[in-house]
Design a protein around this motif. Structure first.
Motif, PDB file in Angstrom:
ATOM      1  N   GLY A   1       1.473   8.181 -27.823  1.00  0.00           N
ATOM      2  CA  GLY A   1       2.781   7.766 -28.308  1.00  0.00           C
ATOM      3  C   GLY A   1       2.742   7.569 -29.811  1.00  0.00           C
ATOM      4  N   ASN A   2       3.143   6.381 -30.273  1.00  0.00           N
ATOM      5  CA  ASN A   2       3.155   6.068 -31.699  1.00  0.00           C
ATOM      6  C   ASN A   2       1.853   5.435 -32.173  1.00  0.00           C
ATOM      7  OD1 ASN A   2       5.834   6.953 -31.960  1.00  0.00           O
ATOM      8  ND2 ASN A   2       6.606   4.990 -31.220  1.00  0.00           N
TER       9      ASN A   2
ATOM     10  N   LEU B   1      -6.838   4.374 -29.699  1.00  0.00           N
ATOM     11  CA  LEU B   1      -6.814   3.863 -28.332  1.00  0.00           C
ATOM     12  C   LEU B   1      -6.692   2.345 -28.319  1.00  0.00           C
ATOM     13  CD1 LEU B   1      -7.218   4.130 -25.253  1.00  0.00           C
ATOM     14  CD2 LEU B   1      -9.686   4.172 -25.681  1.00  0.00           C
ATOM     15  N   ALA B   2      -7.431   1.640 -29.192  1.00  0.00           N
ATOM     16  CA  ALA B   2      -7.411   0.169 -29.198  1.00  0.00           C
ATOM     17  C   ALA B   2      -6.005  -0.365 -29.441  1.00  0.00           C
ATOM     18  CB  ALA B   2      -8.376  -0.359 -30.257  1.00  0.00           C
ATOM     19  N   ASP B   3      -5.229   0.296 -30.323  1.00  0.00           N
ATOM     20  CA  ASP B   3      -3.865  -0.159 -30.589  1.00  0.00           C
ATOM     21  C   ASP B   3      -3.008  -0.077 -29.340  1.00  0.00           C
ATOM     22  OD1 ASP B   3      -4.612  -0.545 -33.189  1.00  0.00           O
ATOM     23  OD2 ASP B   3      -3.854   1.381 -33.883  1.00  0.00           O
ATOM     24  N   TRP B   4      -3.165   1.013 -28.575  1.00  0.00           N
ATOM     25  CA  TRP B   4      -2.382   1.180 -27.350  1.00  0.00           C
ATOM     26  C   TRP B   4      -2.772   0.149 -26.297  1.00  0.00           C
ATOM     27  CZ3 TRP B   4      -4.109   3.398 -22.499  1.00  0.00           C
ATOM     28  CH2 TRP B   4      -3.077   3.574 -21.570  1.00  0.00           C
ATOM     29  N   VAL B   5      -4.090  -0.088 -26.142  1.00  0.00           N
ATOM     30  CA  VAL B   5      -4.545  -1.081 -25.159  1.00  0.00           C
ATOM     31  C   VAL B   5      -4.034  -2.472 -25.542  1.00  0.00           C
ATOM     32  CG1 VAL B   5      -6.558  -2.168 -24.107  1.00  0.00           C
ATOM     33  CG2 VAL B   5      -6.580   0.289 -24.563  1.00  0.00           C
TER      34      VAL B   5
ATOM     35  N   HIS C   1      -1.064 -11.951 -40.429  1.00  0.00           N
ATOM     36  CA  HIS C   1      -2.096 -11.324 -39.596  1.00  0.00           C
ATOM     37  C   HIS C   1      -1.478 -10.601 -38.418  1.00  0.00           C
ATOM     38  CE1 HIS C   1      -5.368 -14.376 -41.051  1.00  0.00           C
ATOM     39  NE2 HIS C   1      -4.982 -13.533 -41.980  1.00  0.00           N
ATOM     40  N   TYR C   2      -0.306 -11.034 -37.992  1.00  0.00           N
ATOM     41  CA  TYR C   2       0.304 -10.433 -36.811  1.00  0.00           C
ATOM     42  C   TYR C   2       1.289  -9.337 -37.166  1.00  0.00           C
ATOM     43  CZ  TYR C   2      -1.699 -14.270 -34.238  1.00  0.00           C
ATOM     44  OH  TYR C   2      -2.570 -15.146 -33.672  1.00  0.00           O
ATOM     45  N   ASN C   3       1.358  -8.982 -38.418  1.00  0.00           N
ATOM     46  CA  ASN C   3       2.282  -7.943 -38.834  1.00  0.00           C
ATOM     47  C   ASN C   3       1.695  -6.583 -38.505  1.00  0.00           C
ATOM     48  OD1 ASN C   3       4.320  -6.497 -40.003  1.00  0.00           O
ATOM     49  ND2 ASN C   3       3.616  -6.812 -42.121  1.00  0.00           N
ATOM     50  N   SER C   4       1.762  -6.235 -37.230  1.00  0.00           N
ATOM     51  CA  SER C   4       1.094  -5.026 -36.752  1.00  0.00           C
ATOM     52  C   SER C   4       1.923  -3.775 -36.903  1.00  0.00           C
ATOM     53  CB  SER C   4       0.744  -5.196 -35.265  1.00  0.00           C
ATOM     54  OG  SER C   4       1.930  -5.312 -34.518  1.00  0.00           O
ATOM     55  N   GLY C   5       3.194  -3.920 -37.224  1.00  0.00           N
ATOM     56  CA  GLY C   5       4.037  -2.740 -37.338  1.00  0.00           C
ATOM     57  C   GLY C   5       4.617  -2.291 -36.016  1.00  0.00           C
ATOM     58  N   TRP C   6       4.350  -3.034 -34.929  1.00  0.00           N
ATOM     59  CA  TRP C   6       4.915  -2.651 -33.641  1.00  0.00           C
ATOM     60  C   TRP C   6       6.369  -3.098 -33.566  1.00  0.00           C
ATOM     61  CZ3 TRP C   6       0.123  -4.956 -30.835  1.00  0.00           C
ATOM     62  CH2 TRP C   6      -0.885  -4.011 -30.849  1.00  0.00           C
ATOM     63  N   SER C   7       7.176  -2.310 -32.898  1.00  0.00           N
ATOM     64  CA  SER C   7       8.563  -2.696 -32.625  1.00  0.00           C
ATOM     65  C   SER C   7       8.659  -3.130 -31.174  1.00  0.00           C
ATOM     66  CB  SER C   7       9.495  -1.508 -32.878  1.00  0.00           C
ATOM     67  OG  SER C   7       9.160  -0.435 -32.025  1.00  0.00           O
ATOM     68  N   ASP C   8       9.763  -3.768 -30.826  1.00  0.00           N
ATOM     69  CA  ASP C   8       9.939  -4.224 -29.444  1.00  0.00           C
ATOM     70  C   ASP C   8      10.418  -3.070 -28.582  1.00  0.00           C
ATOM     71  OD1 ASP C   8       9.169  -6.800 -29.954  1.00  0.00           O
ATOM     72  OD2 ASP C   8      11.173  -7.416 -30.567  1.00  0.00           O
ATOM     73  N   GLN C   9       9.605  -1.994 -28.535  1.00  0.00           N
ATOM     74  CA  GLN C   9       9.984  -0.856 -27.720  1.00  0.00           C
ATOM     75  C   GLN C   9       9.742  -1.174 -26.250  1.00  0.00           C
ATOM     76  OE1 GLN C   9       6.991   2.377 -28.102  1.00  0.00           O
ATOM     77  NE2 GLN C   9       6.077   1.062 -29.655  1.00  0.00           N
ATOM     78  N   GLN C  10      10.437  -0.475 -25.377  1.00  0.00           N
ATOM     79  CA  GLN C  10      10.289  -0.716 -23.958  1.00  0.00           C
ATOM     80  C   GLN C  10       8.971  -0.155 -23.482  1.00  0.00           C
ATOM     81  OE1 GLN C  10      13.434  -0.264 -21.379  1.00  0.00           O
ATOM     82  NE2 GLN C  10      14.822  -1.416 -22.663  1.00  0.00           N
TER      83      GLN C  10
ATOM     84  N   VAL D   1       6.216   1.914 -21.781  1.00  0.00           N
ATOM     85  CA  VAL D   1       6.078   3.292 -21.315  1.00  0.00           C
ATOM     86  C   VAL D   1       4.652   3.476 -20.841  1.00  0.00           C
ATOM     87  CG1 VAL D   1       6.380   5.719 -21.907  1.00  0.00           C
ATOM     88  CG2 VAL D   1       7.706   3.993 -23.108  1.00  0.00           C
ATOM     89  N   ASN D   2       4.458   4.075 -19.677  1.00  0.00           N
ATOM     90  CA  ASN D   2       3.103   4.162 -19.138  1.00  0.00           C
ATOM     91  C   ASN D   2       2.323   5.332 -19.746  1.00  0.00           C
ATOM     92  OD1 ASN D   2       3.949   6.520 -17.888  1.00  0.00           O
ATOM     93  ND2 ASN D   2       4.240   5.573 -15.902  1.00  0.00           N
ATOM     94  N   ARG D   3       1.039   5.427 -19.330  1.00  0.00           N
ATOM     95  CA  ARG D   3       0.111   6.431 -19.871  1.00  0.00           C
ATOM     96  C   ARG D   3       0.647   7.841 -19.691  1.00  0.00           C
ATOM     97  NH1 ARG D   3      -5.904   7.322 -19.564  1.00  0.00           N
ATOM     98  NH2 ARG D   3      -6.134   5.146 -19.028  1.00  0.00           N
ATOM     99  N   GLU D   4       1.225   8.130 -18.541  1.00  0.00           N
ATOM    100  CA  GLU D   4       1.650   9.501 -18.261  1.00  0.00           C
ATOM    101  C   GLU D   4       2.708   9.973 -19.242  1.00  0.00           C
ATOM    102  OE1 GLU D   4       1.022   7.253 -15.970  1.00  0.00           O
ATOM    103  OE2 GLU D   4      -0.740   8.233 -15.124  1.00  0.00           O
ATOM    104  N   ASN D   5       3.592   9.064 -19.707  1.00  0.00           N
ATOM    105  CA  ASN D   5       4.606   9.457 -20.656  1.00  0.00           C
ATOM    106  C   ASN D   5       4.013   9.854 -21.998  1.00  0.00           C
ATOM    107  OD1 ASN D   5       6.380   6.944 -19.089  1.00  0.00           O
ATOM    108  ND2 ASN D   5       7.185   9.010 -19.142  1.00  0.00           N
ATOM    109  N   TYR D   6       2.803   9.346 -22.272  1.00  0.00           N
ATOM    110  CA  TYR D   6       2.180   9.636 -23.551  1.00  0.00           C
ATOM    111  C   TYR D   6       1.348  10.897 -23.502  1.00  0.00           C
ATOM    112  CZ  TYR D   6       3.426   4.945 -25.102  1.00  0.00           C
ATOM    113  OH  TYR D   6       4.097   3.821 -25.465  1.00  0.00           O
TER     114      TYR D   6
END
Length: 689
Positions: A559-560, A564-568, A667-676, A678-683
């Motif tokens: 995805g975005n 791998l660590a970011d996704w986990v 420290h928590y400014n990770s750049g992630w948005s509150d996206q819904q 989505v599982n592994r298969e979608n990625y």
């Protein structure tokens, strides 16, 4: 003096022969990572073949449902011919023959899930023209009238998806000479490969021809994603053909390209990437020889004199260097066995390419067998055979010389002769962890017990290096390909080419060449300091944990997320952590152990070095005797603490769990948005060309 003169004349004559032979070959390289309309200037596209959707469509692709894809054939060739043998040589039996290597990524797709038909071929032919009526079984190569004629002058590697009466099945590769009835075939089904399945799949093919040995080898491996990295070429060819003399088959000047066809059923025959290297004969070889004979001899005499002087001086330097390094080797405490070079040469069949186990920046590793002892070995030949290579060699040997641990690859001995530097290890029959995780369907998926056992073993080895050995050792290149698996599926940490021992008063090791290691396993602070510490080893171990549990490489883009660590971490935040577990396990794993390992992997992947667990705590966490680390829901940002020591002493920090007290809002400014969610298969789902 007379003897020297005779030798000099002989050397000159031999050199001129070598010069003449060398002028015969030139190298052509081309690489297409994708295709577009600009490539029509380089490629001869015989309709209905086309270039579209970033690929060579050997048989046509169209979005229109009314377009008939059946009973079509096409060709796409390079417009440039290559001289593959010497048609003017006075001795045809000894004339030089060109060599070539090519690799290409294909996708054979059935749009309506119909029966597959017919296939495509990599071709060397006397011309680029598409024969009439060459659809169906003829693969764009011949037709009913011309099939089998020696005047066809082509050789093709067919990738056949439909069974004719002369085929072994509808899923095979074959070697065709002047006709579509192959001289040799190999079924892909018995290798677990379905070249034209229902749904898109991508396969890499490698075709190698050696003009000297006259051997043609074909390799194939599945690629997980269309735009993903090319998988390693398999160790053994899927099909090999010997005594293949191109000058008896194709014209002196011939073309390289692809052909393909469909029959009564429809399919897409796509080439997505293509690399080609040809060592072909130069047209002007005789002119070069004449020039060499006319003015080259005096220059060669001077050149040979300079070579002799350089050889003499270099020999003195080598003898001094040999004396120095041998003195250092023999002074090591508990020096392991010294192997003779000829012994290792015989064990590896003269370091045959077929015996190669792997290659990296520090050397090549070969498999060998010492027949007299009935012992299999792995021989690492250092590639940098200079002063820096000697430093690497001595560093590795000095460190592992006295290491003794059940989860380290045992060193058997060493060899040093005339600047050749080799280390000999015990051979690990099950290969590397990387091999078992990512080498395709032919390798059975590691079950959960083995995965947990391997992680535990690596943690034990790391604890030994960091805290139990008489020196602190940082490995600096901990990754799946450097973790070997023995006959009982115990982890054996190996490849200490980057490892360094730390003096008691030091906490880190700085490398003058900058950051060394593998992207995805390198801790963020290393890019700022160029220093390796025990904490940077822990970071790499965290990447390995996530890699083993998730079945994905650390640098996998999902995805975005770049890593791998970011996704986990995102899955952890959204409460779906266990859905990161490798789906190939099909749910057959211990959920409590999996959650503990995933959280530990994230803890080890903490961007701030001081917040990572210590290795002694890691061992206990894996065993379940220490609580699982507390991991914040958001991945903290990397903040460089300028006053913080680079390696935290075991008594100076509580790293059994991750705390958040020292983390500011930034420290928590990770750049992630509150996206819904989505599982592994979608990625990771594949898409059709």
């Amino acid at each position: 003096m007379r003897f020297l003169l005779e030798k000099l004349i002989l050397i000159i004559l031999c050199y001129m022969q070598i010069l003449a032979a060398a002028q015969k070959l030139k190298t052509y390289n081309t690489k297409y990572d994708s295709f577009n309309e600009t490539h029509y200037t380089e490629l001869d596209v015989q309709k209905p073949a086309m270039i579209s959707n970033d690929a060579l469509q050997i048989t046509p692709d169209s979005a229109s449902e009314d377009f008939d894809r059946k009973n079509k054939s096409g060709r796409i060739f390079l417009k440039t011919p290559f001289r593959l043998w010497d048609g003017h040589s006075s001795n045809k039996s000894t004339s030089k023959i060109a060599s070539f290597t090519t690799s290409f990524l294909i996708n054979i797709y059935r749009p309506k899930n119909e029966t597959a038909a017919e296939g495509l071929a990599f071709v060397i032919a006397s011309n680029t023209q598409l024969p009439p009526n060459s659809e169906g079984a003829y693969l764009g190569l011949t037709n009913a009238k011309t099939d089998g004629n020696i005047s066809n002058k082509f050789i093709a590697i067919e990738i056949d998806t439909f069974k004719q009466s002369f085929d072994p099945d509808g899923n095979h590769v074959g070697i065709d000479i002047n006709g579509v009835e192959s001289v040799k075939t190999e079924s892909l089904s018995k290798h677990g490969i379905d070249i034209a399945p229902i749904g898109p799949k991508f396969f890499n093919f490698w075709v190698q021809y050696n003009g000297s040995s006259k051997v043609l080898d074909i390799f194939v491996a599945e690629q997980e994603e269309k735009t993903g990295p090319t998988p390693p070429k398999p160790y053994s060819p899927i099909l090999s053909y010997k005594n293949l003399d191109l000058k008896n088959i194709v014209n002196e000047y011939s073309y390289f390209g692809f052909s393909g066809s469909t029959g009564n059923y429809s399919q897409l025959n796509c080439v997505l990437r293509w690399n080609l290297t040809v060592d072909y004969l130069d047209k002007g070889q005789k002119e070069w020889l004449h020039i060499g004979l006319a003015i080259g001899v005096p220059i060669i005499v001077l050149f040979l004199g300079a070579i002799w002087l350089g050889y003499y001086l270099n020999k003195r330097r080598v003898l001094r260097s040999n004396s120095d390094i041998l003195g250092k080797l023999k002074s090591l405490p508990g020096t392991p066995r010294e192997f003779k070079f000829r012994e290792l040469k015989k064990a590896t069949n003269n370091f045959d390419e077929k015996h190669k186990l792997g290659q990296g920046g520090f050397g090549v590793v070969y498999r060998g067998k010492i027949a007299s002892e009935n012992r299999e070995i792995a021989v690492k030949w250092f590639s940098r055979e200079n002063l820096k290579g000697q430093d690497d060699f001595l560093a590795e040997l000095t460190i592992i010389n006295r290491l003794r641990h059940k989860h380290l690859v045992p060193l058997l001995g060493w060899c040093h002769r005339n600047m050749k530097l080799l280390l000999v290890y015990e051979y690990m029959p099950n290969g590397s962890l990387d091999h078992h995780l990512f080498r395709g369907p032919e390798v059975e998926t590691l079950n959960w017990n083995f995965r947990h056992k391997i992680i535990s073993g690596v943690a034990s080895a790391l604890q030994y290096l960091h805290n139990e050995y008489d020196q602190r050792v940082v490995h600096r290149d901990l990754k799946a390909s450097n973790i070997m698996v023995d006959a009982n599926f115990n982890a054996r940490l190996g490849d200490f080419g980057l490892a360094r021992a730390l003096d008691n008063e030091k906490t880190s090791y700085a490398e003058a060449e900058g950051v060394l290691g593998t992207i995805g396993y390198i801790a963020p602070e290393c890019f700022h300091t160029g220093r390796a510490t025990r904490q940077s080893d822990v970071y790499a171990f965290g990447a390995v944990i996530l890699e083993v549990v998730c079945g994905l490489r650390p640098g996998t883009k999902i995805g975005n997320f770049t890593y791998l660590a970011d996704w986990v971490w995102f899955m952890h935040r959204d409460g779906h952590l266990l859905e990161a577990v490798d789906p190939r396990l099909k749910g057959d794993y211990d959920a409590e152990q999996a959650e503990r390992l995933l959280l530990l992997g994230l803890a080890c992947s903490h961007p701030i070095a001081s917040e990572r667990p210590r290795t002694q705590d890691i061992v206990q966490i894996i065993a379940g005797t220490v609580p699982t680390p507390i991991v914040p829901p958001f991945k903290p940002a990397f903040v460089w603490p300028s006053m913080m020591p680079l390696d935290i002493d075991s008594s100076a920090a509580n790293t059994g769990s991750i705390t958040t007290a020292s983390l500011t809002t930034s420290h928590y400014n990770s750049g992630w948005s509150d996206q819904q969610y989505v599982n592994r298969e979608n990625y990771t789902g594949n898409s059709m060309v």
